[in-house]
Scaffold this motif. Structure first.
Motif, PDB file in Angstrom:
ATOM      1  N   MET A 279       0.833  -1.206   0.000  1.00 18.42           N
ATOM      2  CA  MET A 279       0.000   0.000   0.000  1.00 18.42           C
ATOM      3  C   MET A 279       0.867   1.255   0.000  1.00 18.42           C
ATOM      4  SD  MET A 279      -2.969   1.297  -0.179  1.00 18.42           S
ATOM      5  CE  MET A 279      -4.026  -0.142   0.071  1.00 18.42           C
ATOM      6  N   LEU A 282       2.133   1.802  -3.482  1.00 18.46           N
ATOM      7  CA  LEU A 282       1.046   2.249  -4.354  1.00 18.46           C
ATOM      8  C   LEU A 282       0.721   3.722  -4.096  1.00 18.46           C
ATOM      9  CD1 LEU A 282      -1.064   1.292  -6.454  1.00 18.46           C
ATOM     10  CD2 LEU A 282      -2.586   0.781  -4.537  1.00 18.46           C
ATOM     11  N   THR A 285       3.557   6.043  -5.297  1.00 23.90           N
ATOM     12  CA  THR A 285       3.616   6.091  -6.763  1.00 23.90           C
ATOM     13  C   THR A 285       2.521   6.987  -7.326  1.00 23.90           C
ATOM     14  OG1 THR A 285       4.554   3.848  -6.852  1.00 23.90           O
ATOM     15  CG2 THR A 285       3.562   4.723  -8.867  1.00 23.90           C
ATOM     16  N   VAL A 286       1.305   6.790  -6.860  1.00 24.33           N
ATOM     17  CA  VAL A 286       0.177   7.590  -7.349  1.00 24.33           C
ATOM     18  C   VAL A 286       0.364   9.058  -6.984  1.00 24.33           C
ATOM     19  CG1 VAL A 286      -2.309   7.990  -7.122  1.00 24.33           C
ATOM     20  CG2 VAL A 286      -1.426   5.647  -7.307  1.00 24.33           C
TER      21      VAL A 286
END
Length: 487
Positions: A279, A282, A285-286
Motif C-alpha cells: 500500500m 502504491l 507512486t500515485v
C-alpha cells in the motif's frame, strides 16, 4: 511456524522495550532540557523537586485508582467527553490568541507558499529542496481553496486535528481497556503540554497525530482485538501510508503494523505482513505521479536540488551541534548539489558520515548518542515553547509567560507530566502477559522511534507523533485495567 517462536519474538520485543524505557526514565530522573530548548537555565533543585512531585502524584494515582475508576463510572460519558473537548478547545484558543506567531521556518514556507500558489500559481523554490513537505502543502492548498489561505484558517484546522486526535485517543482506549481508561486517557491528552502549546504552530508534528490514531482505531475491533479482514487492514495501511507522505518518520508505524500482523495473524494470513508495504508503494507512486502531472513539482528539478536522505544522516552525526539542525551542513549540501549529481552527493555524505563516526571513536560515539537521547527524550515541552517564542505577534505575552517565576512553574508542569507518563511505561509489564496486538504495536512503535532518532536529526518535537501511544500505554498501566476478554 511454531507458536513458541512467536512467543520468543514477543519476549525479545518486551526485553528491548523495557531496556529502552529504563534508559529513558533513568536519564529523565537526572536531566531535563525544557529550559535548554528556550536558552534558559533551570533553577537549583528544579530536577529533584519536580521528581518528588511526580513520584507523589504517581503514588496517589496508584493508591486511589479504584476510587478514581469508581467515580468515573458515575459520570455520564457524554458529559465527560463534551466537557473535556470543550476545555481543550478553550485552552488552545487562549494560546492562539495570546501566543500566535508570525509564520517562519518550514511553517512559514508552507503557509506562505500555499497562499502564493493559490494567488499566482507559483511554487516556492523551498519545495524543490525539501519535497518531503509537499503533502502538507497540498493539504493546505485544499483548505485554502475551500475556505481562504489566511493563517487563522490553518490554525483552526490545526486545532481541529488536535481535538479530533484527543477524541480518537478516548475511543481507542475505550476499545482496548474500557470506558474508565478512555476517560482518563482523554483527560490526560487534553492537559498534555504539546497539544496545548503547539496549537498556533501548523506543521507536521501535530497534523501527523491523525495519521496514527485513525488507522489505529480502524484496525481494532470493539473489543480491542486486531481485525483480521483484508479491507480493514488495507484501509489502515492506506492511512498509515498517507502519514508517511506527510512525515517520513511515520514509516515506523508501517513497520510496526507489519510486524504486528506477522505475530498475531493466524496461519496463511501472516502473509499480510506485505500489505502495508504494498500500500505504501502504491500510495507513493500515485501521489508522486499526480504531483508531477499537475506541475506542482518538476521531476528533473528535484533530481538536481532536493536533499538526499544522506544529508540528515550525516547532519545527525555533527559533533558541534550534537546531531541537531546545522546551518553549516545545510549550506554544504546545497553547494554540493550545485556541483555534483545527487547520487555523488550521497556518496560524499556517506564518506563524511564514516569520518565523523571514526573521529568520535567508541567512547565518543557512546557519549554523543547519550547526549542525543538526553536532548530528544527529556524535554517535557517537546520544543513547543521554542516555536511560540519565535516571531511572536505579541512579544510581551510570551515574555510574561516565560519569565523566571511563571516560566519555571510552566516548565515544572511539563516535566512532572513527562515523568509520570514515561514512568508509567515501566508498568507495561502488567499488560504484556495478555499478549495483545495493540500493546505490541505501541511497544514496537516506541522502540522504532528511539532507534530512528539515534540515526536522525535530534529534536524533541519529533516525538509528538508518537505521544498518543505513550499516553495510552501509560494510562492503562497505572489503572491496571485488564483488556476486555476476547469474544
Amino acid at each position: 511456524m511454531s507458536s513458541s517462536i512467536f512467543r520468543f519474538l514477543e519476549k525479545i520485543i518486551n526485553s528491548i522495550f523495557f531496556t529502552v524505557i529504563a534508559l529513558i526514565v533513568g536519564i529523565n530522573v537526572f536531566e531535563t532540557r525544557g529550559h535548554h530548548s528556550i536558552s534558559a537555565i533551570s533553577p537549583k533543585y528544579f530536577e529533584i523537586m519536580t521528581l518528588v512531585v511526580a513520584m507523589l502524584l504517581i503514588g496517589a494515582l496508584i493508591g486511589l485508582r479504584k476510587n478514581i475508576t469508581g467515580l468515573l463510572e458515575k459520570i455520564p460519558i457524554s458529559v465527560w467527553v463534551v466537557g473535556l473537548l470543550g476545555c481543550s478547545l478553550i485552552l488552545q484558543l487562549i494560546v492562539v490568541k495570546l501566543f500566535a506567531v508570525k509564520p517562519s521556518w518550514d511553517f512559514g514556507a508552507l503557509v506562505n507558499g500555499a497562499k502564493l500558489y493559490l494567488e499566482t500559481g507559483e511554487v516556492f523554490d523551498y519545495f524543490s529542496i525539501y519535497p518531503n513537505n509537499i503533502f502538507l502543502f497540498c493539504i493546505f492548498l485544499v483548505i485554502g481553496k475551500v475556505f481562504t489561505p489566511d493563517l487563522i484558517v490553518f490554525i483552526l484546522f490545526n486545532v481541529f486535528i488536535i481535538i479530533a486526535s484527543q477524541y480518537l485517543i478516548f475511543l481507542i482506549a475505550s476499545k482496548a481497556a474500557g470506558k474508565s481508561v478512555g476517560m482518563i486517557s482523554l483527560a490526560v491528552s487534553v492537559l498534555f503540554f504539546p497539544y496545548i502549546f503547539f496549537a498556533p504552530v501548523v506543521y507536521t508534528d501535530t497534523i501527523s497525530l491523525i495519521f496514527l490514531l485513525l488507522p489505529l482505531y480502524l484496525m481494532l475491533d470493539k473489543n480491542g482485538e486486531l481485525k483480521t479482514d483484508m479491507p480493514s487492514i488495507l484501509l489502515a495501511a492506506f492511512i498509515f501510508s498517507l502519514g508517511m507522505l506527510l512525515k517520513g518518520s511515520l514509516i515506523i508505524f508501517i513497520i510496526a503494523f507489519s510486524i504486528t500482523l506477522f505475530l498475531y495473524m493466524k496461519r496463511w494470513k501472516k502473509a499480510y505482513i506485505f500489505l502495508p508495504f504494498f500500500m505504501l508503494f502504491l500510495v507513493k507512486t500515485v501521489f508522486n505521479t499526480a504531483i508531477y502531472q499537475f506541475d506542482i513539482l518538476d521531476k528533473e528539478q528535484l533530481a538536481k536540488t532536493s536533499f538526499p536522505v544522506s544529508h540528515w544522516l550525516v547532519m545527525a552525526q555533527n559533533s558541534e551541534r550534537v546531531g541537531k539542525y546545522s546551518a553549516d551542513d545545510v549550506e554544504w549540501t546545497k553547494q554540493l548539489l550545485t556541483i555534483y549529481p545527487r547520487e555523488e552527493v550521497s556518496e560524499i555524505h556517506f564518506e563524511e558520515l564514516q569520518h565523523r563516526l571514526q573521529e568520535k571513536r567508541l567512547l565518543g560515539n557512546l557519549g554523543f548518542n547519550l547526549e542525543k537521547i538526553t536532548h530528544t527524550w527529556t524535554d517535557g515541552t517537546y520544543y513547543s515553547l521554542n516555536k511560540i517564542k519565535r516571531n511572536p505577534i505579541e512579544p510581551t505575552n510570551i515574555t510574561s509567560l516565560l519569565d523566571y517565576k511563571s516560566g519555571d512553574v510552566l516548565q515544572g508542569f511539563a516535566r512532572v507530566q513527562h515523568l509520570i507518563l514515561f514512568i508509567g511505561l515501566l508498568l507495561v509489564f502488567l499488560l504484556v502477559k495478555d499478549r495483545k496486538a495493540f500493546v505490541t504495536f505501541c511497544m514496537l512503535s516506541i522502540i522504532g522511534y528511539f532507534f530512528f532518532f539515534l540515526l536522525w536529526e535530534t529534536r524533541s518535537r519529533y516525538l509528538v507523533s508518537v505521544t498518543p501511544l505513550i499516553i495510552l500505554l501509560s494510562c492503562m498501566s497505572y489503572l491496571k485495567i485488564k483488556f476486555r476478554s476476547s469474544i
